[in-house]
Design an enzyme around this catalytic site. Structure first.
Site, PDB file in Angstrom:
ATOM      1  N   PRO A 190     -11.560 -33.975  13.415  1.00 23.12           N
ATOM      2  CA  PRO A 190     -10.754 -32.807  13.063  1.00 23.12           C
ATOM      3  C   PRO A 190      -9.372 -32.898  13.727  1.00 23.12           C
ATOM      4  O   PRO A 190      -9.263 -33.243  14.912  1.00 23.12           O
ATOM      5  CB  PRO A 190     -11.562 -31.635  13.616  1.00 23.12           C
ATOM      6  CG  PRO A 190     -12.752 -32.189  14.293  1.00 23.12           C
ATOM      7  CD  PRO A 190     -12.782 -33.661  14.140  1.00 23.12           C
ATOM      8  N   LEU A 191      -8.358 -32.599  12.940  1.00 26.33           N
ATOM      9  CA  LEU A 191      -6.996 -32.756  13.429  1.00 26.33           C
ATOM     10  C   LEU A 191      -6.704 -31.884  14.657  1.00 26.33           C
ATOM     11  O   LEU A 191      -5.979 -32.286  15.565  1.00 26.33           O
ATOM     12  CB  LEU A 191      -6.018 -32.446  12.296  1.00 26.33           C
ATOM     13  CG  LEU A 191      -4.808 -33.359  12.239  1.00 26.33           C
ATOM     14  CD1 LEU A 191      -5.218 -34.814  12.140  1.00 26.33           C
ATOM     15  CD2 LEU A 191      -3.939 -32.997  11.031  1.00 26.33           C
ATOM     16  N   CYS A 192      -7.328 -30.673  14.693  1.00 21.64           N
ATOM     17  CA  CYS A 192      -7.026 -29.794  15.831  1.00 21.64           C
ATOM     18  C   CYS A 192      -7.570 -30.377  17.132  1.00 21.64           C
ATOM     19  O   CYS A 192      -6.963 -30.234  18.189  1.00 21.64           O
ATOM     20  CB  CYS A 192      -7.565 -28.385  15.579  1.00 21.64           C
ATOM     21  SG  CYS A 192      -9.325 -28.338  15.339  1.00 21.64           S
ATOM     22  N   THR A 193      -8.727 -31.062  17.046  1.00 18.71           N
ATOM     23  CA  THR A 193      -9.262 -31.699  18.251  1.00 18.71           C
ATOM     24  C   THR A 193      -8.305 -32.791  18.732  1.00 18.71           C
ATOM     25  O   THR A 193      -7.984 -32.882  19.914  1.00 18.71           O
ATOM     26  CB  THR A 193     -10.649 -32.312  17.966  1.00 18.71           C
ATOM     27  OG1 THR A 193     -11.540 -31.282  17.622  1.00 18.71           O
ATOM     28  CG2 THR A 193     -11.170 -33.058  19.173  1.00 18.71           C
ATOM     29  N   GLU A 210      -5.050 -30.929  19.927  1.00 15.19           N
ATOM     30  CA  GLU A 210      -5.072 -29.904  20.980  1.00 15.19           C
ATOM     31  C   GLU A 210      -6.102 -30.098  22.074  1.00 15.19           C
ATOM     32  O   GLU A 210      -5.811 -29.892  23.242  1.00 15.19           O
ATOM     33  CB  GLU A 210      -5.280 -28.527  20.343  1.00 15.19           C
ATOM     34  CG  GLU A 210      -4.046 -28.031  19.621  1.00 15.19           C
ATOM     35  CD  GLU A 210      -4.390 -26.954  18.626  1.00 15.19           C
ATOM     36  OE1 GLU A 210      -5.402 -26.250  18.827  1.00 15.19           O
ATOM     37  OE2 GLU A 210      -3.658 -26.830  17.613  1.00 15.19           O
TER      38      GLU A 210
END
Lengths: 454, 530
Positions: free
Chosen positions: A235-238, A241
């Site tokens: 996942p891009l947010c992982t 961020e």
């Protein structure tokens, strides 16, 4: 008098050979069986034993189904090297091999036709040369290039195709191309003489599978597409961020940082310079977050999605595939029906099962595909469904019996039909009108769609 | 080329430790048939230390046609009828990998060898472990070899290709440790039922979860959530863990209630999914035969050390140290990771102190896999042939006939009995059935069927309907083969045999126990323990 009665041997040199102490493939081919091909669950032809001439081996058999058939080997990698050897050792001299890759040092632990000195050369060429030199009865022709660059007529010239590919997209292309070669008569029945069996192998670590595809008769690769789900990514947010694992840092470096730093340049996964850059950026990020475990080897694994590969599994799967080719060509025993799997991590588990045909397979069935959409849904949304739904198409173009809805190319036609993309499909076609879809993934095959609007 | 390690793709499976184990091994191949050279090929390529081919025949033109490593010329000299098969095979295999040392022994007659010990050890050095591969040996040679490998406690891999049938059998004498079996779906080693001080301290430091701001709340790692939840549960249940099914559900509900929105807080979802880790503890049963007795094997010493460790730490076992990925903030995850890792390093050091004379790789593997470590041993081939299987084994065999392959005649066990019958036939006739090179070959089939019946009786299967209804066809087909060498069958079983050899050598994954039969008519394989 005595001298004239002496039977001349085929090659005088062979008089030195010790008398055979066991049978050979020729023994099987020359003796009747209660398990001939026609007695099996997937019968293709009737077994008729050949006359056995003594002193001959499969290597110098002049006139048999094996020596006269033309075989295509797709891929000259881990499976391909094994397949070529297995064909040579089964007396199948007329072989073509196609591969676009060059030899890498990491191939050497299993691709046994290559040596250190061959690194950088064409896999297909080196493999063919090795086999032809080692086995003088062989005539392997190498094609260094993409399978997609060959015309259907090229594929049409073979009796059997044995494939050892490492990715789903190439398998889909080959499958659709060879299924498209089958002539269908007016009753919808396939013309047997146009069916070219594909025997497909695949491995991952200690596991692998071999399957027989008789286009239009058995299930085809596309029927089993759901068994090969598209690759999952982080996942891009992982990544952006909350990185936790070394692979999150590596993904950050090559997915987010590389395009930012080099907007014009595609990452070359085989370039040590590029990979070193990714590794260093990943390491930098890992240090910032105190994450351990970013190594060069791990970076390679994540960026190239490397699948572990060993010699033993390739040997099992390839030999299972070529064994099927022998049986399909000689009818000397039964055909695998249709899928064989091997798992070697916990003990050994190996079994066969029938992979059923998918009744509405986009490639090998003539059935109309049904899709439900809302009345307002646009043509663009339909394209989305075709690409991201079960069908997993690439670049669909669509027509009806009397008009063109959207064409991906040529550019002029694309431009002319582009305006339809934002229109509701319901406004473009009549009630119950079918849409014909073409797509590079389906090759010559046309897919019919029936849309029901809600 | 972005790496220069030719072993890269296999290191991703068995790691540097596995690779070292391979490099410390000498593989002795007896019989230079295709099944044997294929097995060895798949071991030379990944880099065993050395190998030795032992054989007693000259190259024949049949070899050249079906065995890739037996060539008609070798170093520019013709080989057929002139050169030893052992030598030619050795040279062609050696050429595959410059890291591997190859040797060969051409003996006058394998059947005449009564004492194998000296021959087997001849080309090895004292640091090396030995693994023996027997390829297509006739029963007279194989039985002698089996008995001697058994008494020498050498692992023996028997590989055979027989027409369209192939067979791989492992003989592991003594107790072979499996220090890293890598079971699929093993639960993570987190010790949440019974924590340890460093973890407790961290859980404490996070304080009351309900006071965290929302982003933080949604990123508390699930092991922390579970520790908090189980502490709260115990406080309100007299120190007891959830035991019954309703209690366990109630415990899960309590986790759900801790969440502010279970549909958005993935960490709480993960906690519910792993709730069982908070109230279950995995146990290790110390094998009595290893701990109690005066066994001085490596595995016994490891388990004895484990016993000591466990007593000292109030029942706690050495920690693995690795944690899976989970929803968490970077800081919390990294901290948690270091807590587990530090504890595991301490535990490992203690275990090393407890068993100082053992190799470090072994102690490390043992500690990392303390819940899955096991041992394996098999009966020898000679035992299998001379004494009937015990009741349990017989029942298992009968069971496998009650669940036959979809085409019953192809159930692999039926063909295994057939191969045993062919060996019995050879012992009487000095040749395999169907060897006559004219129309009369079929005359051997009824003779073979008599042997088949005797074999079926030996395994307790003589009365099975499946046996009776298929033995005629099977014996006819096996007679048709005349022990034919088909390269593809040889290569399948060579692949299987080499994969098993790698598992034995590296102590990783789980070897087959103990016989695999490949039926090349339909492509199905069966696994049987004899």
């Amino acid at each position: 008098m005595m001298e004239t009665e002496k039977t001349p041997s085929i090659e005088p040199m062979d008089t030195d050979s010790p008398a055979p102490t066991r049978g050979s493939l020729l023994t099987l081919m020359s003796r009747p069986s209660r398990f001939g091909n026609d007695s099996g669950a997937l019968p293709i032809g009737e077994f008729e034993p050949i006359a056995k001439s003594s002193g001959v081996t499969t290597a110098d058999l002049p006139d048999s189904a094996l020596s006269q058939s033309k075989i295509l080997v797709v891929g000259a990698g881990g499976l391909g090297c094994e397949i070529l050897k297995d064909l040579a050792m089964s007396g199948m001299p007329n072989v073509h091999v196609i591969d676009l890759d060059s030899i890498d040092v990491t191939n050497l632990n299993r691709q046994f036709l290559f040596r250190q000195k061959d690194v950088g050369s064409s896999k297909a060429k080196v493999a063919a040369e090795f086999i032809n030199k080692r086995c003088p009865w062989m005539n392997v022709v190498a094609h260094h290039g993409k399978i997609q660059d060959k015309d259907p007529s090229f594929y049409k010239s073979f009796n059997v195709i044995v494939s050892g590919l490492d990715n789903v997209e190439a398998r889909r292309w080959l499958n659709a191309t060879v299924c498209g070669l089958v002539d269908i008569d007016e009753d919808g029945d396939p013309d047997p003489s146009t069916i070219i069996p594909i025997i497909d192998g695949g491995t991952e670590g200690f596991s692998g599978q071999a399957r027989v595809i008789l286009p239009r008769i058995t299930s085809c690769f596309e029927c089993s597409l759901e068994a090969f789900p598209p690759q999952r990514s982080f996942p891009l947010c992982t990544i952006a961020e909350t990185p936790r694992r070394p692979e999150h840092c590596i993904a950050y470096a090559f997915i987010l940082e590389w395009p930012k730093q080099f907007p014009e340049k595609k990452l070359d996964k085989d370039s040590p310079d590029d990979m070193k850059w990714v590794y260093e950026k990943a390491l930098e990020r890992a240090k910032k977050y105190n994450i351990e475990g970013v190594t060069y080897m791990h970076t390679m694994g994540v960026v190239k999605t490397i699948i572990p590969a060993v010699a033993s599994t390739n040997a099992i799967v390839s030999a299972a595939c070529v064994g099927e080719a022998v049986k399909i060509l000689t009818f000397c025993s039964q055909t695998l029906n249709t899928y064989m799997m091997y798992m070697g991590s916990e003990g050994v588990y190996s079994h066969t099962f029938v992979y059923e045909k998918k009744h509405d397979c986009a490639v090998c069935s003539t059935e109309t595909h049904k899709i439900e959409m809302s009345k307002e849904a646009t043509l663009n949304e339909l394209i989305q469904i075709l690409r991201e739904g079960d069908l997993r198409l690439g670049a669909p173009s669509m027509t009806t019996s009397n008009k063109t809805l959207y064409m991906q190319k040529p550019p002029a036609l694309e431009k002319a039909t582009r305006k339809n993309l934002d229109k509701p499909v319901s406004s473009l076609i009549d009630t119950d009108e079918e849409i014909v879809v073409t797509d590079p993934i389906l090759q010559s095959i046309n897919l019919s769609l029936a849309i029901s609007f809600q | 080329m972005a790496t220069n390690d030719k072993y890269d793709r296999q290191l991703r499976l068995w790691g540097a430790k596995g690779q070292r184990a391979l490099g410390d091994t000498c593989v002795v191949l007896i019989g230079g048939t295709a099944a044997g050279t294929e097995t060895l090929k798949n071991l030379v390529l990944p880099g065993i230390g050395s190998f030795c081919v032992i054989d007693d025949v000259l190259v024949s033109k049949e070899d050249v046609a079906s065995n890739f490593f037996v060539t008609s010329t070798c170093q520019e000299e013709p080989t057929i009828g002139k050169k030893a098969r052992a030598q030619v095979a050795c040279e062609n295999l050696q050429e595959l990998n410059p890291d591997v040392l190859g040797a060969f022994q051409n003996v006058p007659k394998l059947q005449d060898i009564k004492d194998w010990k000296e021959i087997l050890y001849k080309e090895t050095n004292s640091r090396q472990k030995l693994l023996v591969i027997a390829s297509d040996l006739d029963p007279l040679v194989l039985e002698t070899l089996s008995a001697q490998c058994s008494s020498l406690q050498l692992p023996l891999v028997m590989v055979q290709s027989y027409g369209l049938m192939g067979c791989v059998k492992l003989q592991l004498s003594g107790k072979v440790p499996l220090l890293d079996p890598k079971p699929a779906n093993a639960p993570p080693d987190l010790r949440l039922k019974k924590s340890f001080p460093a973890l407790d301290e961290f859980v404490q430091s996070i304080g009351d979860l309900s006071k965290l701001e929302s982003h933080e709340h949604g990123h508390v790692p699930y092991p922390i959530v579970l520790r908090k939840a189980i502490e709260a549960w115990r406080a309100s249940h007299g120190g007891q863990d959830p035991k019954t099914f309703p209690e366990k559900n109630e415990f899960k509900d309590s986790i759900k209630n801790m969440s502010r929105d279970i549909h958005k807080e993935v960490n709480f979802e993960e906690a519910i999914q792993h709730a069982y880790l908070a109230y279950t503890e995995r146990e290790v049963f110390l094998p009595e035969d290893l701990v109690g007795g005066d066994d001085s094997s490596m595995l016994a010493k490891l388990f004895q050390a484990l016993d000591t460790f466990r007593e000292k730490h109030d029942g706690r076992l050495p920690l693995n140290g690795a944690i899976p990925d989970m929803t968490a903030s970077t800081n919390h995850y990294v901290k948690l990771q270091s807590i587990y890792k530090t504890q595991a390093e301490q535990d490992l050091q203690e275990m090393k102190d407890l068993c100082q004379d053992l190799p470090e790789d072994a102690i490390q593997s043992f500690c990392a896999n303390v819940f899955s470590v096991t041992q394996m041993s098999t009966r020898s081939l000679v035992e299998e042939l001379t004494s009937q299987p015990d009741e349990e084994t017989m029942d298992d065999l009968k069971m496998s006939l009650m669940d036959p392959y979809e085409v019953e005649a192809h159930t692999p066990l039926l063909w295994y009995l057939g191969l045993r019958a062919c060996h019995a036939f050879f012992k009487k006739q000095g040749r395999y059935p169907g060897m006559k090179d004219d129309e009369s070959w079929e005359a051997d089939a009824p003779l073979l069927e008599e042997e088949y019946k005797a074999v079926a009786l030996h395994y307790g299967l003589a009365d099975e309907g499946l046996v009776k209804s298929n033995q005629g066809d099977i014996c006819h087909e096996l007679t048709r083969y005349a022990n034919a060498e088909l390269h593809n069958v040889a290569s399948v079983v060579g692949g299987v045999a080499s994969q098993e050899a790698v598992k034995i050598i590296t102590g990783q994954y789980i070897p087959l126990n103990n016989t695999y039969l490949f039926n090349g008519i339909v492509g199905v394989g069966g696994l049987y323990k004899f």
